[in-house]
Design a protein around this motif. Structure first.
Motif, PDB file in Angstrom:
ATOM      1  N   GLU A  25       2.847   3.853  -5.581  1.00 20.04           N
ATOM      2  CA  GLU A  25       3.568   2.568  -5.574  1.00 20.04           C
ATOM      3  C   GLU A  25       4.779   2.632  -6.505  1.00 20.04           C
ATOM      4  O   GLU A  25       5.868   2.174  -6.160  1.00 20.04           O
ATOM      5  CB  GLU A  25       2.644   1.411  -5.980  1.00 20.04           C
ATOM      6  CG  GLU A  25       1.687   0.968  -4.880  1.00 20.04           C
ATOM      7  CD  GLU A  25       0.410   1.796  -4.783  1.00 20.04           C
ATOM      8  OE1 GLU A  25       0.117   2.543  -5.745  1.00 20.04           O
ATOM      9  OE2 GLU A  25      -0.288   1.707  -3.754  1.00 20.04           O
ATOM     10  N   SER A  58       4.344  -6.736   3.395  1.00 23.95           N
ATOM     11  CA  SER A  58       4.399  -5.274   3.253  1.00 23.95           C
ATOM     12  C   SER A  58       5.830  -4.751   3.376  1.00 23.95           C
ATOM     13  O   SER A  58       6.113  -3.617   3.047  1.00 23.95           O
ATOM     14  CB  SER A  58       3.538  -4.616   4.328  1.00 23.95           C
ATOM     15  OG  SER A  58       4.147  -4.798   5.600  1.00 23.95           O
ATOM     16  N   LYS A  61       2.624  -4.284  -4.788  1.00 21.85           N
ATOM     17  CA  LYS A  61       1.521  -3.643  -5.510  1.00 21.85           C
ATOM     18  C   LYS A  61       2.083  -2.619  -6.511  1.00 21.85           C
ATOM     19  O   LYS A  61       3.024  -1.886  -6.191  1.00 21.85           O
ATOM     20  CB  LYS A  61       0.626  -2.939  -4.480  1.00 21.85           C
ATOM     21  CG  LYS A  61      -0.629  -2.374  -5.080  1.00 21.85           C
ATOM     22  CD  LYS A  61      -1.508  -1.768  -3.992  1.00 21.85           C
ATOM     23  CE  LYS A  61      -2.629  -0.970  -4.639  1.00 21.85           C
ATOM     24  NZ  LYS A  61      -3.223  -0.020  -3.708  1.00 21.85           N
ATOM     25  N   ASP A  73       0.852  -1.187   0.000  1.00 19.61           N
ATOM     26  CA  ASP A  73       0.000   0.000   0.000  1.00 19.61           C
ATOM     27  C   ASP A  73       0.894   1.244   0.000  1.00 19.61           C
ATOM     28  O   ASP A  73       1.501   1.573   1.014  1.00 19.61           O
ATOM     29  CB  ASP A  73      -0.887  -0.029   1.264  1.00 19.61           C
ATOM     30  CG  ASP A  73      -1.646   1.274   1.472  1.00 19.61           C
ATOM     31  OD1 ASP A  73      -1.672   2.104   0.551  1.00 19.61           O
ATOM     32  OD2 ASP A  73      -2.210   1.443   2.574  1.00 19.61           O
TER      33      ASP A  73
END
Ligand code: TYM
Length: 350
Positions: free
Chosen positions: A257, A220, A239, A206
């Protein structure tokens, strides 16, 4: 009685290079954000400054910790710092709780700092969440201890990631306020050093949230302990958006991103975002991600390997931390003695 620090950063130890202090919490694995935002810069600066690097275990207990796990994490983080290239001979590496002057100065600073200053701290608001009444007092006064960490050494420079900027502004306010209250020029106003193209590394899942140890998803972040396959897989799964990379920096606007991955590449390559886009502009993530994965593995996996071999000898790590603590205390103790005198505490004569 009170020696005053000069603009070049001279301190009571006669040091003329300026003095660095920075810290990292032993609350789990170090990740790519810690490495690019802070530790890599610590390595680069260790010969230009007198450098003091601290594993901040007192800060760690502002949230619940399992004691055995805290001890283990303290050793692991110390091993990561050494594995990343910090020399325990050239720099000082130690854990905060071994040097009592941090806590002593934190109390004095609690009597200097104002509630209103702490109320403005965004990191407390984020960490305490909605249930502020139930937050620990230590979590609230956390930035005061951080000011004490830095100023117990009269450090002049503090290399950190962008998320620590507000805490350093508070440190400067506390230093200034102490100097004014006691009519001395005792504490320097330390300079934050927020360096490089990855001062705020974002989550791989994210682009709007910071890469962090506390994120539930291990995908992450890239941990410094991840092996080659894990690193490559996390980059592959990162992502992205469907567009090709732009050739100019302005084209990253509104593409968090893409911006994050390009920033990571630039930092790992020791290059700039512009140079990375000049090379990869027009290519899709299908081409860019394998290049980023290779580079990440090349830079990060030796650190993990080094760290694992250092941890085979825990006594050696403990010995380094103990020696570092003794050197740190030798600097901090006379400074705190002077502070006690400035404040008006009656001290021991011998
Ligand atoms: P901590 O343990 O959260 O992080 C250690 C260092 O890593 C940087 N950092 C990042 N940089 C870029 N992108 C990210 N996603 C990212 N996440 C973390 C942090 O900015 C920090 O430099 N309060 C401090 C520890 C501390 C300290 C100090 C620092 C205690 N006393 C005195 C400097 C001086 C902290 O929690 O860092």
């Amino acid at each position: 009685m009170t020696s005053s620090p000069t603009s070049s950063g001279n301190t009571s130890s006669g040091n003329t290079r300026g003095r660095i202090f920075s810290g990292v919490q032993p609350t789990g694995n170090l990740h790519l954000g810690n490495y690019l935002g802070a530790i890599r810069n610590w390595v680069a600066l260790q010969d230009s400054f007198e450098s003091i690097y601290c594993v901040v275990d007192l800060h760690a207990i502002t949230v619940a910790q399992d004691p055995a796990q805290l001890r283990q994490s303290t050793r692991e983080v110390a091993a990561s710092l050494i594995a990343a290239g910090i020399s325990p001979e050239r720099a000082i590496i130690f854990n905060q709780s071994q040097v009592p002057q941090h806590s002593q100065l934190a109390w004095i600073f609690s009597c200097v700092a104002r509630l209103g200053w702490l109320n403005r701290m965004t990191q407390f608001k984020e960490k305490a969440g909605k249930n502020r009444e139930n937050a620990r007092v230590g979590l609230y006064s956390y930035p005061i201890l951080m000011a004490a960490d830095i100023l117990a050494y009269r450090a002049t420079h503090v290399p950190v990631g962008e998320d620590q900027k507000q805490h350093l502004e508070l440190t400067r306010d506390i230093a200034q306020s102490f100097n004014q209250a006691y009519d001395v020029e005792f504490f320097p106003l330390p300079e934050p050093q927020i360096l490089g193209s990855a001062t705020r590394v974002m989550s791989l899942r994210d682009g709007a949230s910071k890469m962090s140890k506390s994120d539930m998803s291990d995908n992450s972040r890239i941990n410094l302990t991840d092996d080659r396959d894990q690193i490559a897989q996390k980059i592959r799964k990162a992502k992205t958006d469907p567009d090709a990379l732009p050739s100019e920096e302005a084209g990253l606007e509104g593409r968090p991103e893409a911006q994050n991955l390009v920033g990571i590449y630039a930092a790992l390559a020791g290059s700039s975002v512009g140079a990375v886009l000049a090379e990869f502009g027009g290519m899709g993530f299908g081409d860019f991600k394998p290049a980023l994965a290779d580079l990440s593995v090349e830079v990060l996996s030796p650190i993990g390997d080094n760290m694992r071999s250092l941890l085979e000898n825990v006594d050696h790590i403990d010995h380094i931390l103990e020696g570092g603590a003794a050197r740190a205390e030798a600097i901090a103790a006379p400074i705190i003695d002077e502070v006690n005198e400035i404040v008006g505490f009656l001290g021991r004569k011998s």
